[in-house]
Design an enzyme around this catalytic site. Structure first.
Site, PDB file in Angstrom:
ATOM      1  CE  LYS A   1      34.090  34.277  32.629  1.00  0.00           C
ATOM      2  NZ  LYS A   1      34.350  35.638  33.163  1.00  0.00           N
TER       3      LYS A   1
ATOM      4  CD  GLU B   1      34.063  43.971  39.591  1.00  0.00           C
ATOM      5  OE1 GLU B   1      33.637  43.314  40.564  1.00  0.00           O
ATOM      6  OE2 GLU B   1      34.482  43.436  38.558  1.00  0.00           O
TER       7      GLU B   1
ATOM      8  CE  LYS C   1      37.584  41.871  38.086  1.00  0.00           C
ATOM      9  NZ  LYS C   1      36.333  41.318  37.733  1.00  0.00           N
TER      10      LYS C   1
ATOM     11  CB  CYS D   1      34.669  20.228  35.699  1.00  0.00           C
ATOM     12  SG  CYS D   1      35.166  19.808  37.356  1.00  0.00           S
TER      13      CYS D   1
ATOM     14  CG  ASN E   1      30.905  20.380  35.086  1.00  0.00           C
ATOM     15  OD1 ASN E   1      31.078  20.661  36.268  1.00  0.00           O
ATOM     16  ND2 ASN E   1      30.658  21.282  34.158  1.00  0.00           N
ATOM     17  N   GLY E   2      30.133  18.500  37.966  1.00  0.00           N
ATOM     18  CA  GLY E   2      29.052  18.604  38.950  1.00  0.00           C
ATOM     19  C   GLY E   2      29.432  17.880  40.221  1.00  0.00           C
TER      20      GLY E   2
ATOM     21  NE  ARG F   1      33.331  24.638  32.078  1.00  0.00           N
ATOM     22  CZ  ARG F   1      32.073  25.062  32.086  1.00  0.00           C
ATOM     23  NH1 ARG F   1      31.696  25.998  31.256  1.00  0.00           N
ATOM     24  NH2 ARG F   1      31.178  24.542  32.913  1.00  0.00           N
TER      25      ARG F   1
ATOM     26  CG  HIS G   1      33.993  53.949  62.562  1.00  0.00           C
ATOM     27  ND1 HIS G   1      33.793  54.649  63.732  1.00  0.00           N
ATOM     28  CD2 HIS G   1      33.323  54.653  61.612  1.00  0.00           C
ATOM     29  CE1 HIS G   1      33.028  55.703  63.504  1.00  0.00           C
ATOM     30  NE2 HIS G   1      32.732  55.726  62.213  1.00  0.00           N
TER      31      HIS G   1
ATOM     32  CD1 TRP H   1      39.154  24.873  39.805  1.00  0.00           C
ATOM     33  CD2 TRP H   1      37.691  24.209  41.357  1.00  0.00           C
ATOM     34  NE1 TRP H   1      39.203  25.772  40.840  1.00  0.00           N
ATOM     35  CE2 TRP H   1      38.327  25.398  41.805  1.00  0.00           C
ATOM     36  CE3 TRP H   1      36.733  23.609  42.185  1.00  0.00           C
ATOM     37  CZ2 TRP H   1      38.019  26.007  43.024  1.00  0.00           C
ATOM     38  CZ3 TRP H   1      36.442  24.208  43.402  1.00  0.00           C
ATOM     39  CH2 TRP H   1      37.083  25.388  43.813  1.00  0.00           C
TER      40      TRP H   1
ATOM     41  CD  GLU I   1      38.689  38.514  40.088  1.00  0.00           C
ATOM     42  OE1 GLU I   1      38.145  37.461  40.431  1.00  0.00           O
ATOM     43  OE2 GLU I   1      38.110  39.372  39.389  1.00  0.00           O
TER      44      GLU I   1
HETATM   45  C1  G6P Z   1      33.423  33.477  39.637  1.00  0.00           C
HETATM   46  C2  G6P Z   1      34.053  34.399  38.604  1.00  0.00           C
HETATM   47  C3  G6P Z   1      33.587  35.830  38.833  1.00  0.00           C
HETATM   48  C4  G6P Z   1      32.074  35.903  38.808  1.00  0.00           C
HETATM   49  C5  G6P Z   1      31.452  34.929  39.828  1.00  0.00           C
HETATM   50  C6  G6P Z   1      29.953  34.798  39.619  1.00  0.00           C
HETATM   51  O1  G6P Z   1      33.928  33.734  40.905  1.00  0.00           O
HETATM   52  O2  G6P Z   1      35.449  34.337  38.686  1.00  0.00           O
HETATM   53  O3  G6P Z   1      34.111  36.663  37.816  1.00  0.00           O
HETATM   54  O4  G6P Z   1      31.663  37.196  39.095  1.00  0.00           O
HETATM   55  O5  G6P Z   1      32.002  33.617  39.653  1.00  0.00           O
HETATM   56  O6  G6P Z   1      29.745  34.166  38.382  1.00  0.00           O
HETATM   57  P1  G6P Z   1      28.486  34.329  37.474  1.00  0.00           P
HETATM   58  O7  G6P Z   1      28.757  33.459  36.295  1.00  0.00           O
HETATM   59  O8  G6P Z   1      27.307  33.850  38.284  1.00  0.00           O
HETATM   60  O9  G6P Z   1      28.362  35.768  37.123  1.00  0.00           O
END
Ligand code: G6P
Length: 608
Positions: free
Chosen positions: A603, A481, A485, A2, A101-102, A27, A504, A75, A488
């Site tokens: 984000k 990671e 990546k 949001c 937002n929240g 966001r 396993h 969102w 996503e």
């Molecule tokens: C979302 C983002 C990720 C991030 C995660 C944690 O899922 O898409 O890229 O790693 O949140 O966010 P933060 O702001 O706490 O690092």
């Protein structure tokens, strides 16, 4: 999640609101809307889907007039993405409009109460109760009314409120969700984040919890819930405006990958003085440090993956047991944490709801909290005992790259520094690690120069349906990671697996052509990883291997190989992650995906 913007001035508000929302798209959102006071009434325009829908609906802002207004990207949490659930929300008589937002946790009770008083709700959102409560309690003074309404709300909120009767005021409030106030000449703004207002002003106030801002054309007044004035320090944003723009790159993600050498230099250099790590941010004494029996790392998403790398690094250098925990799990499992536990919280945004709550839980149990955060003044930074900022600059692409890299750099700084304080490192090793840390940016530059090779491999492999990332020790931490990546942003199913664990179960999924990305940078275990590569190859897998340049032997066991420069074991993830980011980027690009804003993702995740 949001985004909020607001404008009050002498120009038409709608074009600015739309531009501001565009800057907050990163966001994450699934609908958008604006509301303006046109001098007589509140005019609302909302549209499900991309911002483009709203732009077309409003003739790019030209069809809605008014010099005061609020806007929102939503969102969905309560109620599906739809025009009616999009913000701004109006009160029953359409005299008040709210963006939020929240989450309002007690909205059902409030809604029931207001419905029993005859108020009619249009949407399924929690936000609508705020607009309705304002209407219900309004007796001529909007500020008093907003304060009264706040006392009824449980949960988190950043709010922007405008009214039909007063076209000369926006009221903004913050509790737990971020909100800044932009200060202009004869105009003022509200926004969830700096990029939304950067084209207009660099002067801002960051609202703190329970502060209320009253914006007029000629000034901004901040008060608390007792209506006492709060005198705040103005902050000047010194980012280069290009920092929040694509600057000629096709995507923010690519730009941010390329910015990693600079981001690491900016994070590390100010903390190295005469060859020693200096962390003035840390208030712990060596005695306190020695009293810790355990280190507890809390984070979500990629920040959690940094935590998994950190587990290997801290345990190696400090010989203290480390647990890396997903914040969403930690907070509800009655964790064993007390004043003998050091908690390290990692977050780019500093706003992630689960991470923030896990932090509070650790503090309630007596733990000292150090946070590693990118956004200055964010909630997590404010709640921590000590905060170390990553100087990555604004990160706009949803999939993190440079924030991940700078978080790793801070982990190395902390580990080296604590090892010195605890006496678990020799002077020779200390000096070696500092040298390795200083060398990281130029080694990353070298890897980035090789991006065409990664692009070529992506063009060969982007049709893959399933991908497995395997690795041992710190390579396993990195595989988490690499896999995230790729999935996503490209929507290809991928899994990260400890290479020794494959047999396993997972190995039954390997068939002819399955792509396995083998991370073989961790020197002490390279022979074992090579055996695991051979196991999957005999079963038909196509293996892409990532190794250090002095291990050419992997070329004979993998179909394709990417080499990276040598570095000390614990810092190799900083180098090896770069080709993995580039691979994910190019695969997603070839598949035509929305790289900077992948579907369903946000984000900054401000809900549980
Ligand atoms: C979302 C983002 C990720 C991030 C995660 C944690 O899922 O898409 O890229 O790693 O949140 O966010 P933060 O702001 O706490 O690092």
């Amino acid at each position: 999640m949001c985004g909020i913007v607001g404008y009050i001035g002498y120009e038409q508000a709608a074009p600015f609101l739309l531009k501001g929302l565009e800057k907050l798209e990163y966001r994450g959102y699934d609908s958008a809307g604006i509301c303006l006071n046109d001098g007589q009434k509140l005019v609302v325009r909302k549209a499900k889907g991309k911002l483009q829908e709203l732009k077309e609906l409003t003739g790019y802002g030209k069809n809605v007039s008014g010099t005061v207004g609020i806007g929102h990207t939503r969102w969905a949490t309560h109620g599906e993405p739809s025009d009616v659930n999009a913000h701004p929300h109006l009160s029953d008589s359409c005299r008040f409009a709210v963006v939020h937002n929240g989450i309002i946790e007690n909205y059902l009770q409030l809604k029931e109460y207001l419905t029993s008083k005859g108020m009619v709700f249009r949407s399924k959102t929690d936000t609508e109760v705020i607009a309705q409560l304002i209407e219900y309690y309004y007796h001529g003074d909007l500020i008093d009314t907003v304060i009264k309404v706040l006392s009824k709300l449980e949960g988190s909120y950043a709010l922007g409120v405008i009214s039909q009767e007063n076209p000369n005021e926006i009221i903004a409030v913050r509790k737990e969700s971020p909100l800044i106030i932009g200060l202009g000449e004869n105009e003022n703004y509200i926004a969830s984040d700096v990029p939304a207002i950067l084209a207009k002003t660099r002067r801002i106030y960051r609202l703190e919890n329970n502060e209320i801002a009253i914006l007029r054309r000629d000034g901004v007044k901040i008060i608390n819930t007792d209506r006492d004035e709060v005198h705040k320090q103005e902050e000047i944003i010194n980012w280069d405006i290009n920092a929040a723009e694509k600057g000629g790159y096709e995507h923010f993600m690519f730009k941010e990958i390329m910015e990693q050498p600079k981001a690491i230099r900016d994070t590390v250099t100010p903390r190295l003085k005469n060859g020693r790590v200096v962390l003035d941010e840390i208030s712990l004494t060596p005695e306190q440090l020695r009293s810790f029996r355990k280190i507890n790392i809390l984070a979500c998403g990629s920040a959690y993956h940094v935590g998994v790398v950190a587990k290997y690094v801290f345990e190696k250098l400090l010989r203290i047991p480390v647990e890396a925990d997903l914040a969403s799990e930690f907070r509800y499992r009655d964790p064993i944490v007390d004043e003998k536990t050091l908690t390290i919280v990692i977050s780019q945004s500093g706003e992630t709801a689960d991470t923030k709550e896990a932090l509070k839980e650790a503090k309630r149990r007596g733990s000292h909290v150090i946070s590693i955060v990118n956004v200055v003044g964010s909630a997590i930074a404010c709640e921590s005992d000590d905060v170390i900022y990553t100087w990555a600059g604004p990160e706009i692409a949803v999939a993190t790259t440079k924030a991940y890299s700078t978080q790793l750099a801070v982990v190395y700084l902390l580990a080296i520094h604590f090892a010195e304080l605890l006496g678990t490192i020799t002077e020779e090793d200390y000096q070696n690690y500092i040298g390795e840390l200083e060398a990281l940016p130029s080694k990353i530059e070298q890897i980035l120069q090789n991006e065409k090779q990664v692009q070529f491999l992506a063009s060969k492999l982007f049709h893959s349906k399933d991908v497995f990332f395997i690795g041992r020790n710190i390579d396993y931490a990195l595989s988490l990671e690499g896999s995230l990546k790729l999935k996503e942003i490209s929507y290809i199913h991928s899994e990260a697996y400890a290479a020794g664990e494959l047999k396993h179960g997972t190995i039954s999924l390997i068939e002819k052509g399955t792509l396995v990305i083998a991370l073989a940078t961790h020197e002490p275990l390279i022979a074992k990883t090579i055996s695991n590569i051979q196991e999957v190859q005999t079963r038909g897998a196509y293996v892409l291997c990532l190794a250090c340049e002095d291990h050419r032997e992997v070329e004979s066991v993998a179909q394709s190989t990417i080499f990276i420069p040598k570095a000390c074991d614990m810092m190799l993830p900083s180098l090896a992650v770069v080709p993995l980011q580039l691979f994910a980027y190019y695969v997603a690009s070839l598949k035509g995906c929305d790289i900077d804003k992948p579907r369903n993702l946000a984000k900054s995740v401000t809900v549980e």
